[in-house]
Scaffold this motif. Structure first.
Motif, PDB file in Angstrom:
ATOM      1  N   LEU A 281       8.681   4.713   6.642  1.00 37.19           N
ATOM      2  CA  LEU A 281       7.868   4.850   7.864  1.00 37.19           C
ATOM      3  C   LEU A 281       8.329   5.790   8.833  1.00 37.19           C
ATOM      4  O   LEU A 281       7.766   6.605   9.787  1.00 37.19           O
ATOM      5  CB  LEU A 281       6.907   3.546   8.324  1.00 37.19           C
ATOM      6  CG  LEU A 281       6.360   3.427   6.906  1.00 37.19           C
ATOM      7  CD1 LEU A 281       5.397   2.126   7.880  1.00 37.19           C
ATOM      8  CD2 LEU A 281       5.207   4.087   6.604  1.00 37.19           C
ATOM      9  N   ALA A 282       9.293   5.119   9.114  1.00 34.31           N
ATOM     10  CA  ALA A 282      10.196   5.814  10.895  1.00 34.31           C
ATOM     11  C   ALA A 282      10.481   7.346  10.266  1.00 34.31           C
ATOM     12  O   ALA A 282      10.401   7.943  11.156  1.00 34.31           O
ATOM     13  CB  ALA A 282      11.637   4.956  11.137  1.00 34.31           C
TER      14      ALA A 282
ATOM     15  N   HIS B 207       8.050   9.174  12.912  1.00 33.44           N
ATOM     16  CA  HIS B 207       9.078  10.411  13.472  1.00 33.44           C
ATOM     17  C   HIS B 207       8.440  12.168  13.885  1.00 33.44           C
ATOM     18  O   HIS B 207       8.085  12.625  14.806  1.00 33.44           O
ATOM     19  CB  HIS B 207      10.179  10.185  14.097  1.00 33.44           C
ATOM     20  CG  HIS B 207      10.859  11.022  14.767  1.00 33.44           C
ATOM     21  ND1 HIS B 207      11.540  12.765  14.621  1.00 33.44           N
ATOM     22  CD2 HIS B 207      11.511  10.532  15.836  1.00 33.44           C
ATOM     23  CE1 HIS B 207      12.210  12.951  15.559  1.00 33.44           C
ATOM     24  NE2 HIS B 207      12.106  12.277  16.125  1.00 33.44           N
ATOM     25  N   HIS B 208       8.456  12.383  12.760  1.00 36.03           N
ATOM     26  CA  HIS B 208       7.524  13.909  12.304  1.00 36.03           C
ATOM     27  C   HIS B 208       6.079  13.980  13.466  1.00 36.03           C
ATOM     28  O   HIS B 208       5.884  15.070  13.933  1.00 36.03           O
ATOM     29  CB  HIS B 208       7.023  14.381  11.663  1.00 36.03           C
ATOM     30  CG  HIS B 208       9.099  14.673  10.590  1.00 36.03           C
ATOM     31  ND1 HIS B 208       9.167  14.305   9.162  1.00 36.03           N
ATOM     32  CD2 HIS B 208       9.689  14.525  11.037  1.00 36.03           C
ATOM     33  CE1 HIS B 208      10.878  14.464   8.722  1.00 36.03           C
ATOM     34  NE2 HIS B 208      10.939  14.374  10.113  1.00 36.03           N
ATOM     35  N   PHE B 209       5.736  12.856  12.862  1.00 34.48           N
ATOM     36  CA  PHE B 209       4.208  13.404  13.637  1.00 34.48           C
ATOM     37  C   PHE B 209       3.670  12.761  15.260  1.00 34.48           C
ATOM     38  O   PHE B 209       3.382  13.615  15.343  1.00 34.48           O
ATOM     39  CB  PHE B 209       3.486  11.682  13.015  1.00 34.48           C
ATOM     40  CG  PHE B 209       1.965  12.186  13.367  1.00 34.48           C
ATOM     41  CD1 PHE B 209       0.625  12.612  13.681  1.00 34.48           C
ATOM     42  CD2 PHE B 209       1.402  10.896  14.755  1.00 34.48           C
ATOM     43  CE1 PHE B 209      -0.581  12.779  14.158  1.00 34.48           C
ATOM     44  CE2 PHE B 209      -0.020  10.847  15.547  1.00 34.48           C
ATOM     45  CZ  PHE B 209      -0.598  11.752  14.946  1.00 34.48           C
ATOM     46  N   ALA B 210       4.255  11.866  15.834  1.00 36.97           N
ATOM     47  CA  ALA B 210       5.148  11.799  17.602  1.00 36.97           C
ATOM     48  C   ALA B 210       5.678  12.646  17.602  1.00 36.97           C
ATOM     49  O   ALA B 210       5.272  13.309  19.460  1.00 36.97           O
ATOM     50  CB  ALA B 210       6.094  10.789  17.282  1.00 36.97           C
TER      51      ALA B 210
ATOM     52  N   ASP C 239      -0.509   8.475   9.158  1.00 37.88           N
ATOM     53  CA  ASP C 239      -0.776   6.928   8.650  1.00 37.88           C
ATOM     54  C   ASP C 239       0.205   5.786   8.897  1.00 37.88           C
ATOM     55  O   ASP C 239       0.125   5.568   9.431  1.00 37.88           O
ATOM     56  CB  ASP C 239      -1.091   7.127   7.814  1.00 37.88           C
ATOM     57  CG  ASP C 239      -2.640   7.639   7.544  1.00 37.88           C
ATOM     58  OD1 ASP C 239      -3.383   7.626   7.904  1.00 37.88           O
ATOM     59  OD2 ASP C 239      -3.191   7.940   6.101  1.00 37.88           O
ATOM     60  N   ALA C 240       1.795   7.443   8.442  1.00 42.19           N
ATOM     61  CA  ALA C 240       2.802   6.470   8.432  1.00 42.19           C
ATOM     62  C   ALA C 240       3.836   5.934  10.434  1.00 42.19           C
ATOM     63  O   ALA C 240       3.439   5.119  10.767  1.00 42.19           O
ATOM     64  CB  ALA C 240       4.117   7.272   8.530  1.00 42.19           C
TER      65      ALA C 240
ATOM     66  N   ARG D 273       0.499  -1.230   0.020  1.00 38.45           N
ATOM     67  CA  ARG D 273       0.353  -0.381   0.112  1.00 38.45           C
ATOM     68  C   ARG D 273       0.514   1.200  -0.342  1.00 38.45           C
ATOM     69  O   ARG D 273       0.691   2.134  -0.386  1.00 38.45           O
ATOM     70  CB  ARG D 273      -0.591   0.171   1.246  1.00 38.45           C
ATOM     71  CG  ARG D 273      -2.117   1.469   1.365  1.00 38.45           C
ATOM     72  CD  ARG D 273      -2.752   0.814   2.180  1.00 38.45           C
ATOM     73  NE  ARG D 273      -2.345   0.734   3.886  1.00 38.45           N
ATOM     74  CZ  ARG D 273      -2.241   0.653   5.110  1.00 38.45           C
ATOM     75  NH1 ARG D 273      -2.369  -0.882   4.397  1.00 38.45           N
ATOM     76  NH2 ARG D 273      -1.348   0.736   5.871  1.00 38.45           N
ATOM     77  N   TRP D 274       1.614   0.915   0.994  1.00 37.79           N
ATOM     78  CA  TRP D 274       3.019   2.120   0.679  1.00 37.79           C
ATOM     79  C   TRP D 274       3.401   2.353  -0.405  1.00 37.79           C
ATOM     80  O   TRP D 274       4.244   3.774  -0.793  1.00 37.79           O
ATOM     81  CB  TRP D 274       3.816   2.678   1.894  1.00 37.79           C
ATOM     82  CG  TRP D 274       3.140   2.781   3.751  1.00 37.79           C
ATOM     83  CD1 TRP D 274       2.785   2.089   4.475  1.00 37.79           C
ATOM     84  CD2 TRP D 274       3.009   3.850   3.648  1.00 37.79           C
ATOM     85  NE1 TRP D 274       2.191   2.213   4.994  1.00 37.79           N
ATOM     86  CE2 TRP D 274       2.029   4.121   4.748  1.00 37.79           C
ATOM     87  CE3 TRP D 274       3.471   4.917   3.183  1.00 37.79           C
ATOM     88  CZ2 TRP D 274       1.541   5.686   5.734  1.00 37.79           C
ATOM     89  CZ3 TRP D 274       3.139   6.115   3.881  1.00 37.79           C
ATOM     90  CH2 TRP D 274       1.895   6.324   4.532  1.00 37.79           C
TER      91      TRP D 274
END
Length: 293
Positions: A268-269, A273-276, A221-222, A210-211
């Motif tokens: 995804l990492a 990380h940006h989202f977290a 989502d990541a 999907r990615w």
């Protein structure tokens, strides 16, 4: 980042536990910001994994009772940070999960020979659990075996948990009289481990595909997909001792599963990380916590 359950349980049932997600989140993101994460930030992060606030609070309470999280208020804001024990476990997990090693046949073997009095059954269970978690297989009830390269980690863990006085460690070579490849299949439950690798491949191949097809990135989502993948993956390097390739079944799926995880991590990492970080930084108490030693 570590936990252990029966090797016969499905990876999906393990990975969907809120406590397992929280351990993964703390392992990935908490230490780089000093350890402390506010409860409100953790609830928002866990919402991306479809875990409701009540389940988050219940899981936090269990982790606190187990001595893995310590409560701390920062500027009146409730939050938690990993205990010293948890930090050691997470550091140990990093080494095994992200720095996987595979033995070579000429390296030889590590034998752990132990004897624990019958009156100390709980201690004997703890010792067996630690050896299993380190990747040891069982030759007989009191003689366990692992690839030689696990010596340093084994010594460190046994000393940390005050189990070293019950164990003698030996370096060994197998000389005779059996077929070492057949014996390895008796010492380790490779069939159950193979099923776990198959479960991981079945669950996360569609995620990677999907990615690969996506034209736009979405950090939230990541984050959700990466935390799910790492939570499902992180116990496998502990169950797999990293045996020499020539001793493994011809259709061994560990390499395919590791390649899949590595590609998911590469994709995804960073956005995860940006989202977290954005969620953790914007919640009350974060700036004050960062200023504290």
């Amino acid at each position: 980042m570590t936990t252990l359950n029966s090797a016969t349980e499905g990876a999906e049932s393990r990975s969907t536990q809120p406590r397992a997600f929280i351990v993964t989140i703390y392992g990935l993101y908490a230490r780089e910001v000093g350890g402390w994460i506010g409860v409100s930030a953790l609830i928002r992060l866990m919402a991306q994994l479809n875990v409701d606030a009540q389940s988050v609070r219940s899981a936090i309470s269990r982790l606190k009772r187990r001595g893995l999280l310590d409560a701390r208020r920062v500027d009146g804001v409730a939050g938690y940070e990993p205990s010293q024990q948890a930090r050691e476990i997470l550091d140990e997990g990093d080494q095994r999960i992200f720095g996987r090693q595979r033995a070579e046949l000429e390296d030889g073997w590590l034998l752990a020979v132990f004897s624990v009095p019958e009156s100390q059954r709980q201690l004997r269970h703890a010792l067996r659990s630690r050896l299993s978690w380190l990747g040891f297989g069982t030759t007989t009830s009191g003689v366990w075996i692992a690839p030689r390269y696990l010596y340093d980690e084994t010594r460190e863990v046994l000393e940390r948990y005050q189990l070293s006085e019950y164990v003698d460690l030996f370096q060994a070579d197998y000389l005779a009289f059996g077929d070492i490849r057949e014996l390895v299949g008796e010492w380790w439950d490779l069939e159950s481990l193979q099923h776990l690798y198959d479960d991981f491949l079945t669950s996360f191949r569609p995620v990677l595909n999907r990615w690969r097809r996506r034209r736009t990135d979405n950090d939230a989502d990541a984050f959700a997909d990466y935390v799910r993948a790492l939570t499902a993956w992180r116990r496998l390097p502990f169950l797999d001792p990293g045996l020499p390739p020539e001793l493994l079944p011809h259709d061994w799926h560990a390499l395919r599963a590791a390649t899949l995880f590595d590609e998911l991590k590469d994709r995804l990492a960073e956005p995860a990380h940006h989202f977290a970080k954005s969620v953790i930084d914007e919640h009350p108490g974060r700036a004050a916590a960062a200023e504290q030693p």
